[in-house]
Design an enzyme around this catalytic site. Structure first.
Site, PDB file in Angstrom:
ATOM      1  N   GLY A  16      36.253  40.121  13.568  1.00 17.29           N
ATOM      2  CA  GLY A  16      36.194  41.543  13.074  1.00 17.29           C
ATOM      3  C   GLY A  16      37.166  42.530  14.144  1.00 17.29           C
ATOM      4  O   GLY A  16      37.761  41.808  15.137  1.00 17.29           O
ATOM      5  N   ASP A 127      30.048  31.817  26.255  1.00 14.24           N
ATOM      6  CA  ASP A 127      31.436  31.955  26.202  1.00 14.24           C
ATOM      7  C   ASP A 127      31.844  32.966  27.291  1.00 14.24           C
ATOM      8  O   ASP A 127      32.681  33.951  27.072  1.00 14.24           O
ATOM      9  CB  ASP A 127      31.652  32.653  24.716  1.00 14.24           C
ATOM     10  CG  ASP A 127      33.404  32.623  24.512  1.00 14.24           C
ATOM     11  OD1 ASP A 127      34.062  31.950  24.834  1.00 14.24           O
ATOM     12  OD2 ASP A 127      33.511  33.284  23.446  1.00 14.24           O
TER      13      ASP A 127
HETATM   14  N1  LIG Z   1      32.472  47.486  25.484  1.00 16.15           N
HETATM   15  C1  LIG Z   1      33.894  47.239  25.524  1.00 16.15           C
HETATM   16  N2  LIG Z   1      34.682  48.010  26.300  1.00 16.15           N
HETATM   17  C2  LIG Z   1      35.953  48.173  26.211  1.00 16.15           C
HETATM   18  N3  LIG Z   1      36.798  47.168  25.462  1.00 16.15           N
HETATM   19  C3  LIG Z   1      36.035  46.386  24.748  1.00 16.15           C
HETATM   20  C4  LIG Z   1      34.581  46.294  24.727  1.00 16.15           C
HETATM   21  N4  LIG Z   1      34.141  45.357  23.964  1.00 16.15           N
HETATM   22  C5  LIG Z   1      35.407  44.671  23.460  1.00 16.15           C
HETATM   23  N5  LIG Z   1      36.344  45.336  23.845  1.00 16.15           N
HETATM   24  C6  LIG Z   1      37.772  44.983  23.737  1.00 16.15           C
HETATM   25  O1  LIG Z   1      38.259  44.983  22.358  1.00 16.15           O
HETATM   26  C7  LIG Z   1      38.816  43.850  21.977  1.00 16.15           C
HETATM   27  C8  LIG Z   1      38.538  43.007  20.890  1.00 16.15           C
HETATM   28  O2  LIG Z   1      37.019  42.417  21.488  1.00 16.15           O
HETATM   29  P1  LIG Z   1      36.372  41.268  20.538  1.00 16.15           P
HETATM   30  O3  LIG Z   1      35.135  40.984  21.514  1.00 16.15           O
HETATM   31  O4  LIG Z   1      36.023  42.074  19.247  1.00 16.15           O
HETATM   32  O5  LIG Z   1      37.295  40.243  20.307  1.00 16.15           O
HETATM   33  P2  LIG Z   1      38.047  39.373  21.380  1.00 16.15           P
HETATM   34  O6  LIG Z   1      36.965  38.844  22.543  1.00 16.15           O
HETATM   35  O7  LIG Z   1      39.273  39.607  21.730  1.00 16.15           O
HETATM   36  O8  LIG Z   1      37.787  37.969  20.519  1.00 16.15           O
HETATM   37  P3  LIG Z   1      36.532  37.045  20.185  1.00 16.15           P
HETATM   38  O9  LIG Z   1      35.700  37.737  20.082  1.00 16.15           O
HETATM   39  O10 LIG Z   1      37.089  36.348  19.000  1.00 16.15           O
HETATM   40  O11 LIG Z   1      36.598  36.064  21.619  1.00 16.15           O
HETATM   41  C9  LIG Z   1      39.094  43.129  23.383  1.00 16.15           C
HETATM   42  O12 LIG Z   1      40.700  43.386  23.879  1.00 16.15           O
HETATM   43  C10 LIG Z   1      38.297  43.499  24.300  1.00 16.15           C
HETATM   44  O13 LIG Z   1      38.702  43.627  25.731  1.00 16.15           O
END
Ligand SMILES: Nc1ncnc2c1ncn2[C@@H]1O[C@H](COP(=O)(O)OP(=O)(O)OP(=O)(O)O)[C@@H](O)[C@H]1O
Length: 466
Positions: A16, A127
């Protein structure tokens, strides 16, 4: 949802979107993860796991949970906004300029504190990678993304599910063995290595090379300017057998690198931590040297030799400085005694097990089979490689969730799940106080899998989907 206004979309993950939102009341900024809920009612509990686990983790080095709610077929998880982004972004920003040792140790020691908190709660992250480690405005490290995490209390759940990002996946996972707390340690080793070198430890041009390098633990050494303890720590975190890998508890308390890490811990954490074991005290070293000198060394240089070199030191001192010692002809008795009591480590084969105890033939064969599985000099299975050849290697930086059979539920946020899996819900997370006690690293490997999973079939499907 009405309480927040969306500032922007930060990124899109496999499950998402991540939105930067602002609380309409306080004007505080938060990250809101928007995760599509599976249609089937039974799948919802798995999807909620990330929220449940994150809510359980209250620690300065873990992304703080604020609230979660469902709306219009989506689960929303509101969490702390880490304004300085993730470590992967930070590594790219360096443009080849290495981080200082202090920065690396400060960040890594905080990662260890966060990981220790997770493991103490009997949860595996599964992960850990630089993309899932975040930096706050004031430079604090936070572990995030619990979408793949699982609790340890259901052996079935973790033994039959593989989750991870191939570049960070430990050898035991490629070897169809279960994920355990030491697998998280391996992944954390990869992040530490990336911080030290700005490169991934296991670089490869093909999946085959990647898997072989990981399974042999073959990585380029750290740059020489890093302290010995850091080289030593990396070496241990990349031990191919999880039992030889230190637990997070060991890394923080009784590893050769613990003192170095402690110096870089935040002050408030230092008070809560045990004083690390000092491995090598100068006085003890001197005592050992003296003992060895008396027991098994022969003095061959004499005061006369020393004086003839023109030394004008007093005799008491010149004796110490000038004397040269060499080992006696035969090995010292102590060494012989120790070797006599030791296992013959390199002896493989039935000869070593035959007649050694009362184990049945099947048990001996099983032990032998397990030993052989650890060798990893062989090539990875043909089928696994042939399907991986089809996938682009860049896919190896993505998170995979793989489950064994169609009737066994996967653990990822979009997974379908049966109702009877016992890992959901807050009541499933229990603290095992015995785990908090210091133990050997071998004992601290949480479990063994008696039914290794054949996940290549699932991987095949995933590669095709990608
Ligand atoms: N708490 C947070 N603070 C700042 N940035 C965040 C935070 N959580 C997620 N992000 C940023 O949001 C983006 C999407 O994160 P998300 O965890 O949804 O997916 P992902 O890590 O890119 O992929 P996946 O979950 O499939 O491994 C990433 O660039 C991540 O660095």
């Amino acid at each position: 949802m009405d309480l927040y206004s969306v500032v922007k979309v930060i990124g899109t993950g496999s499950f998402g979107r991540a939105l930067l939102v602002q609380s309409k009341d306080s004007k505080e900024k938060w990250v809101m993860k928007e995760i599509r809920l599976p249609k089937a009612e039974s799948g919802m509990r798995t999807t909620r796991r990330e929220a449940v686990l994150l809510a359980k983790m209250k620690h300065p080095n873990i992304v703080a949970f604020r609230e979660s709610f469902e709306d219009d077929g989506h689960l929303y998880i509101v969490m702390e906004f880490c304004s300085r982004g993730d470590l992967l972004q930070r590594i790219h920003q360096q443009k080849g300029c290495l981080f200082s040792q202090d920065v690396i140790l400060t960040w890594f020691s905080q990662m260890c504190l966060g990981a220790k908190h997770i493991h103490d709660k009997r949860v595996l992250h599964r992960d850990l990678k630089s993309k899932n480690v975040f930096l706050t405005e004031n430079g604090t490290i936070k572990l995030g993304d619990f979408g793949s995490a699982c609790t340890l209390n259901s052996a079935r759940a973790y033994a039959q599910t593989y989750v991870g990002t191939p570049y960070y996946v430990s050898p035991e996972i490629w070897d169809n063995q279960p994920y355990n707390n030491k697998s998280d340690v391996w992944s954390l080793g990869c992040v530490l290595y990336e911080l030290c070198t700005l490169r991934h430890p296991f670089q490869a041009r093909s999946w085959k090379t990647l898997i072989l390098k990981v399974c042999r633990g073959a990585y380029a050494p750290l740059p020489a300017h890093f302290p010995y303890e850091l080289h030593y720590l990396i070496k241990h975190m990349f031990k191919t057998n999880p039992k030889d890998r230190p637990s997070i508890h060991t890394i923080l308390n009784s590893h050769r690198a613990s003192r170095l890490l402690h110096k870089h811990l935040p002050e408030e954490s230092k008070e809560l931590m045990e004083e690390p074991i000092n491995h090598w005290k100068k006085e003890e070293g001197e005592k050992v040297a003296m003992f060895l000198g008396q027991k098994s060394l022969l003095t061959i240089s004499t005061t006369k030799d020393t004086l003839s070199c023109g030394s004008s030191l007093p005799e008491s001192q010149s004796g110490n400085v000038g004397r040269r010692k060499k080992w006696a002809e035969g090995p010292p008795n102590t060494v012989l005694k120790v070797l006599g009591n030791a296992d013959i480590i390199s002896s493989v084969g039935m000869a070593a097990t035959e007649g050694s105890d009362s184990r049945s033939e099947e048990e001996c064969i099983e032990t032998q089979r397990k030993k052989e599985r650890r060798k990893w000099d062989r090539d990875p299975p043909e089928r696994l490689l042939s399907l991986l050849e089809k996938a682009h290697l860049s896919k190896a930086f993505e998170t995979y969730t793989i489950h064994r059979c169609s009737d066994d539920p996967p653990l990822g946020p979009l997974a379908e799940e049966r109702n009877d899996v016992a890992t959901d819900g807050p009541e499933d997370i229990h603290t095992d106080h015995s785990r908090l006690e210091p133990r050997s690293d071998d004992e601290d490997t949480d479990f063994e899998d008696d039914c290794p999973l054949d996940w290549t079939e699932e991987l095949e499907k995933m590669v095709e989907e990608h």
